[in-house]
Scaffold this active site. Structure first.
Site, mmCIF file in Angstrom:
data_model
loop_
_atom_site.group_PDB
_atom_site.id
_atom_site.type_symbol
_atom_site.label_atom_id
_atom_site.label_comp_id
_atom_site.label_asym_id
_atom_site.label_seq_id
_atom_site.Cartn_x
_atom_site.Cartn_y
_atom_site.Cartn_z
ATOM 1 N N MET A 184 0.422 -0.981 -0.440
ATOM 2 C CA MET A 184 0.114 0.732 0.225
ATOM 3 C C MET A 184 0.920 1.693 -0.180
ATOM 4 O O MET A 184 1.556 1.758 0.540
ATOM 5 C CB MET A 184 -0.961 0.027 0.843
ATOM 6 N N LEU B 161 3.532 -6.345 4.672
ATOM 7 C CA LEU B 161 4.897 -6.255 4.616
ATOM 8 C C LEU B 161 5.398 -6.290 3.149
ATOM 9 O O LEU B 161 4.904 -7.707 2.932
ATOM 10 C CB LEU B 161 5.873 -7.609 5.524
ATOM 11 N N GLU B 162 5.632 -5.188 2.984
ATOM 12 C CA GLU B 162 6.244 -5.206 1.174
ATOM 13 C C GLU B 162 7.209 -4.944 0.829
ATOM 14 O O GLU B 162 7.915 -4.891 -0.048
ATOM 15 C CB GLU B 162 5.723 -4.152 0.907
ATOM 16 N N ASN B 163 8.444 -5.529 2.373
ATOM 17 C CA ASN B 163 9.660 -5.384 2.200
ATOM 18 C C ASN B 163 10.825 -6.722 2.669
ATOM 19 O O ASN B 163 11.611 -6.195 3.417
ATOM 20 C CB ASN B 163 10.266 -4.173 2.172
#
Length: 573
Positions: free
Chosen positions: A1, A398-400
């Site tokens: 997001m 959690l995009e990382n």
């Protein structure tokens, strides 16, 4: 997001190209699967210094990107670590002698960031395969045939531009001796240590163990009888009886043979009727509420329309303690919205039958859970926020990077504290759910018995593979349905699958689809109608619903998304 405004969004610029590239590479890899053959007795490993025990001898790494490390290693005492930088993808290669008109199997174990394995100069069809990244050793394997005049090929591995470093170890180019001879063969590996039981359901038990040097595979035994094999250090044994204790052990294997079994452990399956109990309706709409001002309409929670059943407050903030989170209401950015009003609005939404949860991560999120201490810190801090604000649960966005082993532990601890009413959602990116071997997908399956819904982000993606092995471009009904099919057929219950899209063209960098496309995809999956060129082999009437980023961008567009999608979701079978 994404926190930033559409016109100045901070994105990983390579992602759309990367998604399409990996999908094509993966599709190409699928077409060569049929070439893989069992090694014959006369076959040898033609790679030299295959385990990097002699440093980088026989290997060439572009731009000095490769280095030898002593930990972690898959076998022996050394492994390759290569780090992409700028326009360098950290390619390391070796010229290997081969015989003409011969078939070879190329394999390697990899870990870390995106990792590719391939061969060129075959004289026929050059092939490659890849891994989207893993926190444990993963085996890559493909096959190739040499041409009539081919006596040497180049095998290589590389990462991806701007991504994390990757590790590689134990290369094999197995086939007829090309004249380079064969290095010493493997010895029977030792017994695996650290066998532990993880997630359990009424019919399955998930197991994990430590890697064994020199092992190429593992065999899991249930009550002394072989149950399943694995090339990695985890497996899920299925077909079990509810509320029953079983004994499990595991052995390591390679070309030399099988080790003795590990020490046995006992694990009991769950009782019937112990699945997740939530107040979420059968078909639900999830919306992310922004605790910041990025140009979208600023909202109070009370401004979020009733079409939303789950409201994910975005986002919690990392603290100085690894894994721990806190929440800070952006009163200044939200036009003076006070903490007291926020807490009151949570209660009002819940009184109206809605669920308000706290979202962890986002595009700029820095929460990291990769050891036991951080897993406990995560569970304790999230539960403290639930107790303090009255949140119904948590969203994992959690995009990382995500570690399946420790995030599973964290969510199990949180579930034990919160009880069966916990609402647990996830919002992975498309690349995270292409394979059940991905860390996000593994986490979702590990916590399936307490998972509410996975709302994958079908945007900011580029092209991806569908469950039929074909490549689909974002922005179409086929992209939504063919990718959802991977989750539906990969182990998640239909009630745990939702379609996540931007609420407006400004809500994401790419991938916006109109509400009519979202509704068509929902109908295709739930009822078998309104499909595009892809039509699933069966319907999924209990499909959970849809998600959008964000309620604020929805408001900016006059609530066009929620007014169209909300009633449609509630009308599903």
């Amino acid at each position: 997001m994404e926190r930033s405004a559409g016109s100045s969004r901070r994105r990983r610029r390579s992602r759309p190209v990367l998604g399409g590239t990996m999908a094509v590479v993966a599709a190409a890899a699928l077409t060569v699967t049929g070439l893989v053959s069992t090694a014959q007795a006369a076959d040898v490993n033609n790679a030299r210094n295959a385990g990097f025990e002699s440093g980088l001898a026989n290997w060439t790494c572009a731009g000095n990107s490769g280095a030898i490390v002593s930990s972690p290693v898959h076998g022996g005492t050394s492994a390759l670590k290569a780090t992409p930088a700028g326009q360098d993808n950290a390619k390391c290669s070796q010229a290997v002698k081969v015989k003409p008109n011969s078939t070879y199997t190329l394999s390697s174990w990899v870990q870390g960031g995106y990792a590719y394995l391939g061969v060129s100069g075959t004289g026929t069809t050059d092939v490659s395969t890849w891994s989207p990244g893993s926190t444990t050793w993963t085996k890559l394997s493909t096959s190739f045939k040499t041409g009539a005049n081919t006596t040497s090929v180049t095998v290589y591995t590389h990462g991806w531009y701007g991504q994390a470093a990757y590790l590689a170890d134990d290369f094999e180019v197995t086939g007829p001796d090309g004249g380079g001879g064969e290095e010493p063969g493997p010895v029977i590996p030792g017994a695996p240590a650290g066998l532990t039981a993880g997630a359990t359901t009424t019919s399955s038990v998930s197991l994990s163990w430590n890697a064994v040097s020199g092992a190429t595979g593992y065999t899991v035994y249930r009550d002394g009888v072989q149950a399943i094999t694995s090339t990695g250090t985890s497996a899920t044994v299925t077909g079990l009886t509810a509320d029953t204790a079983y004994q499990f052990s595991v052995s390591a294997t390679n070309a030399a043979g099988e080790s003795v079994k590990s020490a046995a452990i006992s694990a009991r399956t769950a009782k019937n009727g112990t699945g997740p109990v939530t107040s979420v309706p059968k078909h639900a709409v999830t919306g992310y509420w922004q605790n910041f001002n990025n140009g979208a309409t600023v909202q109070k929670l009370s401004d979020v329309p009733a079409d939303y059943d789950i409201i994910a407050v975005s986002f919690a903030d990392a603290t100085a303690t690894q894994g721990a989170v806190t929440f800070n209401l952006d009163t200044a950015g939200l036009n003076g919205y006070t903490d007291a009003q926020f807490r009151s609005d949570i209660k009002a939404k819940q009184a109206a039958g809605k669920n308000v949860i706290i979202s962890i991560g986002g595009e700029l999120g820095t929460v990291r859970v990769d050891n036991d201490a951080s897993a406990t810190a995560f569970a304790n801090s999230v539960y403290a926020l639930m107790q303090d604000y009255g949140f119904n649960g948590v969203d994992i966005d959690l995009e990382n990077g995500l570690n399946a082993t420790y995030m599973t532990k964290a969510l199990r601890q949180l579930s034990a504290k919160a009880g069966p009413g916990l609402v647990l959602t996830m919002a992975p990116q498309t690349i995270d759910m292409q394979s059940t071997s991905g860390e996000y997908f593994k986490t979702a399956l590990n916590v399936k018995d307490i998972l509410t819904v996975v709302n994958m982000q079908y945007y900011n993606s580029g092209s991806m593979l569908g469950c039929d092995g074909k490549v689909y471009s974002q922005g179409s009904v086929d992209f939504l349905t063919a990718l959802a099919c991977i989750q539906l057929e990969g182990g998640l219950d239909p009630s745990q699958v939702g379609i996540g899209v931007p609420a407006s063209t400004r809500g994401a960098g790419s991938g916006y689809v109109s509400p009519s496309i979202v509704n068509a995809a929902l109908d295709c999956l739930a009822k078998g109608t309104s499909c595009g060129s892809f039509k699933p082999s069966k319907t999924y009437p209990s499909l959970r619903g849809a998600m959008t980023w964000s309620t604020n961008w929805d408001a900016t567009a006059g609530f066009a998304w929620s007014k169209a999608v909300g009633p449609h979701v509630r009308s599903l079978p």
